[in-house]
Enzyme design. Structure first.
Site, PDB file in Angstrom:
ATOM      1  N   CYS A   1       1.383   1.664  11.748  1.00 22.19           N
ATOM      2  CA  CYS A   1       2.568   2.309  11.285  1.00 22.19           C
ATOM      3  C   CYS A   1       2.696   3.819  12.128  1.00 22.19           C
ATOM      4  O   CYS A   1       3.923   4.309  11.696  1.00 22.19           O
ATOM      5  CB  CYS A   1       1.998   2.983   9.863  1.00 22.19           C
ATOM      6  SG  CYS A   1       1.814   1.442   8.597  1.00 22.19           S
TER       7      CYS A   1
ATOM      8  N   GLY B   1       0.930  -1.186   0.100  1.00 24.54           N
ATOM      9  CA  GLY B   1       0.021   0.014  -0.089  1.00 24.54           C
ATOM     10  C   GLY B   1       0.797   1.305  -0.117  1.00 24.54           C
ATOM     11  O   GLY B   1       0.493   2.334  -0.590  1.00 24.54           O
TER      12      GLY B   1
ATOM     13  N   GLN C   1      -7.786  -0.801   3.348  1.00 25.32           N
ATOM     14  CA  GLN C   1      -8.601  -1.336   4.277  1.00 25.32           C
ATOM     15  C   GLN C   1     -10.159  -1.842   3.786  1.00 25.32           C
ATOM     16  O   GLN C   1     -10.705  -2.700   4.371  1.00 25.32           O
ATOM     17  CB  GLN C   1      -8.996  -0.464   5.459  1.00 25.32           C
ATOM     18  CG  GLN C   1      -7.801  -0.125   6.215  1.00 25.32           C
ATOM     19  CD  GLN C   1      -7.190  -1.174   6.887  1.00 25.32           C
ATOM     20  OE1 GLN C   1      -7.609  -2.115   7.012  1.00 25.32           O
ATOM     21  NE2 GLN C   1      -5.962  -0.941   7.442  1.00 25.32           N
TER      22      GLN C   1
END
Length: 396
Positions: free
Chosen positions: A326, A72, A180
């Protein structure tokens, strides 16, 4: 007791069927897809098959619209950098205040190092985008709009199809971070004006380190990684064949399960959320409860520090998180919850439970059984320590 894993927005368990599909790519179908002999041709065929499976999952019109990446973050970076390179005379990027760090960190860098103007759109107290503010900043200077399909911390869904159409009126490109959403919601890109979309295998029971960027046919594009002519010269480097095959198998499995599993998972999430509210006073659900992912519950507990709560749950064999993986290690409250103006008494006490098709009734029952005691323990004041005056000191 069996551990309970409820942090699927961080990563999901690799499906055994995915592992089985990947294994021959290490020992049998191990050739370089760019090689012309049989070993290479077999690997190239495996990559083509995986591409078609990802195409089907996202409803792309053409399989060549799927560009395989490392995940991503690379996909997000590539989409934004490409737009700034190809959209002549346009130097503005539009994002929301609750985007993933893969987008916001890049935008801060572009603003400071390249003078790019970044327009940040606010959200309301339920995490919903201010659409009027969004429309007001669109202009002939806008190169790209990058707005997430669903938020990784709250699960709140943005109306990306509508936002893409608004973006088209000023001639800008529209990208969505759908990491997501893909595999958890039905996606049909043919029915939208979305130009680019990011996805990641490890969020939908595939392997880590592989993802894809959808690039609609006809969209101007400049690659970020240069070298060979792999991926139709859009992403150089020898293809990660095992990872790509794993992503393809994960996409196939998601196609078979997303329609049925979504409602089942949503029922489990609602049972968890309602059970926590009934058993524990001073709780607050963060985010819109009507337009969100079926698997995500972000809930805060007054008078509790989320890191301590997550640690005690871990000791009890339950995995959840206090926000995005993250941003792990940051002592600052979530930028998503701050943007939503979550009340101060709840801001530092939020945890995210994110379910998957692996989640069952017993997992939810286990969390509901242990949470009241853990929250109660954290809310108890620390016993005061007696002050022992050092000997030999005399006070007047």
């Amino acid at each position: 007791m069996q551990p309970v894993y409820l942090d699927n927005n961080a990563t999901s368990r690799t499906d055994p069927a995915v592992v089985e599909a990947m294994l021959p790519c290490f020992t049998e179908c191990f050739g370089n897809p760019s090689s012309g002999y049989a070993f290479g041709s077999a690997a190239a065929a495996a990559v083509r098959s995986a591409r078609k499976r990802v195409q089907a999952l996202v409803g792309a019109a053409h399989d060549h619209e799927i560009v395989f990446t490392s995940g991503g973050t690379e996909s997000d970076n590539t989409a934004i950098l490409s737009a700034l390179n190809v959209m002549a005379g346009r130097d503005e990027v539009v994002v929301s205040a609750v985007e993933h760090p893969a987008v916001l960190t890049l935008c801060r860098h572009l603003e400071s190092d390249r003078g790019v103007k970044v327009r940040i759109i606010p959200v309301d107290g339920r995490g919903r985008l201010d659409v009027d503010a969004f429309q007001a900043v669109l202009s002939a200077r806008t190169a790209i709009v990058s707005l997430m399909w669903a938020n990784n911390e709250t699960g709140v869904i943005f109306p990306v199809a509508e936002l893409a159409e608004m973006t088209r009126t000023v001639g800008a490109l529209f990208h969505t971070d759908a990491v997501q959403a893909v595999g958890r919601l039905p996606v049909d890109l043919k029915e939208t004006g979305i130009d680019m979309l990011s996805l990641s295998a490890h969020k939908l029971h595939g392997p880590k380190g592989v993802g894809a960027l959808y690039v609609r046919r006809g969209t101007p594009f400049a690659p970020s990684i240069l070298g060979g002519r792999q991926e139709r010269a859009r992403r150089a480097g020898t293809e990660n064949v095992p990872g790509i095959v794993g992503l393809g198998k994960a996409a196939e499995c998601a196609m078979d399960t997303v329609s049925a599993e979504g409602p089942r998972i949503a029922r489990l999430r609602d049972r968890l959320e309602q059970g926590l509210q009934q058993r524990i006073d001073g709780t607050h659900v963060n985010g819109d409860t009507t337009a969100r992912l079926p698997n995500t519950c972000n809930i805060a507990f007054e008078g509790v520090e989320s890191d301590a709560l997550v640690a005690l749950l871990d000791r009890a064999g339950i995995a959840c998180s206090s926000g995005s993986a993250c941003t792990s290690g940051s002592t600052e409250p979530s930028h998503v919850l701050k943007a939503m103006a979550v009340p101060p008494q709840f801001l530092r006490g939020a945890v995210r439970f994110s379910l998957s098709r692996d989640t069952g009734e017993a997992d939810i029952a286990r969390v509901l059984a242990v949470m009241p005691e853990i929250v109660g323990r954290l809310r108890k004041p620390m016993p005061s320590q007696p002050f022992n005056q050092p000997s030999g000191l005399v006070h007047a």
